[in-house]
Structure formats: C-alpha cells, structure tokens
Design a protein around this motif. Structure first.
Motif, PDB file in Angstrom:
ATOM      1  N   GLU A   1     -28.703  59.902  73.058  1.00 20.72           N
ATOM      2  CA  GLU A   1     -29.030  59.856  74.502  1.00 20.72           C
ATOM      3  C   GLU A   1     -30.520  59.991  74.915  1.00 20.72           C
ATOM      4  OE1 GLU A   1     -25.120  62.251  74.044  1.00 20.72           O
ATOM      5  OE2 GLU A   1     -27.022  62.162  73.103  1.00 20.72           O
ATOM      6  N   SER A   2     -30.767  59.517  76.008  1.00 18.48           N
ATOM      7  CA  SER A   2     -32.266  59.743  76.556  1.00 18.48           C
ATOM      8  C   SER A   2     -32.066  59.455  78.026  1.00 18.48           C
ATOM      9  CB  SER A   2     -32.904  58.586  75.985  1.00 18.48           C
ATOM     10  OG  SER A   2     -32.883  57.229  76.281  1.00 18.48           O
ATOM     11  N   GLY A   3     -33.066  59.825  78.902  1.00 21.81           N
ATOM     12  CA  GLY A   3     -33.015  59.769  80.189  1.00 21.81           C
ATOM     13  C   GLY A   3     -33.165  60.905  81.157  1.00 21.81           C
ATOM     14  N   GLY A   4     -32.694  61.786  80.491  1.00 13.83           N
ATOM     15  CA  GLY A   4     -32.549  63.207  81.365  1.00 13.83           C
ATOM     16  C   GLY A   4     -33.889  63.600  81.787  1.00 13.83           C
ATOM     17  N   GLY A   5     -33.806  64.478  82.619  1.00 19.09           N
ATOM     18  CA  GLY A   5     -34.909  65.236  83.063  1.00 19.09           C
ATOM     19  C   GLY A   5     -34.830  66.161  84.398  1.00 19.09           C
ATOM     20  N   LEU A   6     -36.152  66.464  85.072  1.00 15.12           N
ATOM     21  CA  LEU A   6     -36.087  67.346  86.113  1.00 15.12           C
ATOM     22  C   LEU A   6     -36.240  66.343  87.301  1.00 15.12           C
ATOM     23  CD1 LEU A   6     -35.959  70.140  87.912  1.00 15.12           C
ATOM     24  CD2 LEU A   6     -38.503  69.795  87.300  1.00 15.12           C
ATOM     25  N   VAL A   7     -35.066  66.572  88.414  1.00 17.47           N
ATOM     26  CA  VAL A   7     -35.269  65.544  89.474  1.00 17.47           C
ATOM     27  C   VAL A   7     -34.893  66.399  90.812  1.00 17.47           C
ATOM     28  CG1 VAL A   7     -32.919  64.731  89.239  1.00 17.47           C
ATOM     29  CG2 VAL A   7     -34.318  63.321  90.557  1.00 17.47           C
ATOM     30  N   GLN A   8     -35.304  66.140  91.999  1.00 18.99           N
ATOM     31  CA  GLN A   8     -35.056  66.789  93.145  1.00 18.99           C
ATOM     32  C   GLN A   8     -33.764  66.314  93.828  1.00 18.99           C
ATOM     33  OE1 GLN A   8     -38.385  66.070  95.812  1.00 18.99           O
ATOM     34  NE2 GLN A   8     -39.687  67.701  94.975  1.00 18.99           N
TER      35      GLN A   8
END
Length: 120
Positions: A6-13
């Motif tokens: 998997e990839s593409g995760g992160g911090l988002v508002q």
C-alpha cells in the motif's frame, strides 16, 4: 509469493482527500475480489470497501458511502481507494486484503498498511 504493498496515506485536514494504492504481485490479480480494511488505534480491523475481480461491483461500509470510491486497474495489478470529504473518524491504518486460493486452500493476505490521519 503473494505481496500487497500500500501507499498514499498521510496527514490531511478534515474535508480533504487522499488516494490509496495497493500494488499486488504473486497471484492472478484479475481473478480475485479485493478489499480495503481500516483499523483505528485500539479497535478491531473493519471492512471498508470491496471490489469484484472484474471491477463490476463494489460495496462500502455505511459510514463511507458517497465519500470513498474503490477501483482497480487489472493491467497494473493495482487497487485504489479514493477518499474524499475525510473526517477525523476516518483516521486509521488502511490495509489492502485478498483471500487467495493456493494449493486448494484460501489464505488471507494483507499489506503492511498505510496510515491515514485526518486532523486540523
């Protein structure tokens, strides 16, 4: 052997978007239903979305309907999860999953997970 990455995760508002990807190898990707699960801290892993092998049918957890879209590209051995209008309660580790039949037996396979954090 079967691998899911998997990839593409992160911090988002809150209200933002992310697209998760899962690249599969080691099995005939186009022949299998694929799933995305999520697991929030301290909670059980839950099914978020499912897509059939040909991509002609999808299903979603109630709380993400209308906001998340699962899709796949069988030519690229990749399944996606488009996540829109994200909410803090969507914060979790997201896992790609396939139940692959090998030697006449179905075995669950998971990726390593990708963290999604929704916070202002």
């Amino acid at each position: 052997q079967v691998q899911l990455v998997e990839s593409g995760g992160g911090l988002v508002q809150p209200g933002g978007s992310l697209r998760l990807s899962c690249v599969a190898s080691g099995f005939t990707f186009s022949g299998y239903t694929m799933n995305w699960y999520s697991q929030a801290s301290g909670k059980e892993r839950v099914l978020v979305a499912t897509i059939t092998s040909a991509g002609d049918s999808t299903s979603y957890k109630e709380s993400v309907k209308g906001r998340f879209t699962i899709s796949r590209d069988n030519a690229k051995n990749t399944v996606y999860l488009q996540m829109n209008k994200l909410k803090p309660e969507d914060t979790a580790v997201y896992y790609c999953h396939a139940r692959v039949v090998q030697f006449g037996r179905g075995t669950d396979h998971w990726g390593q997970g990708t963290q999604v954090t929704v916070s202002s």
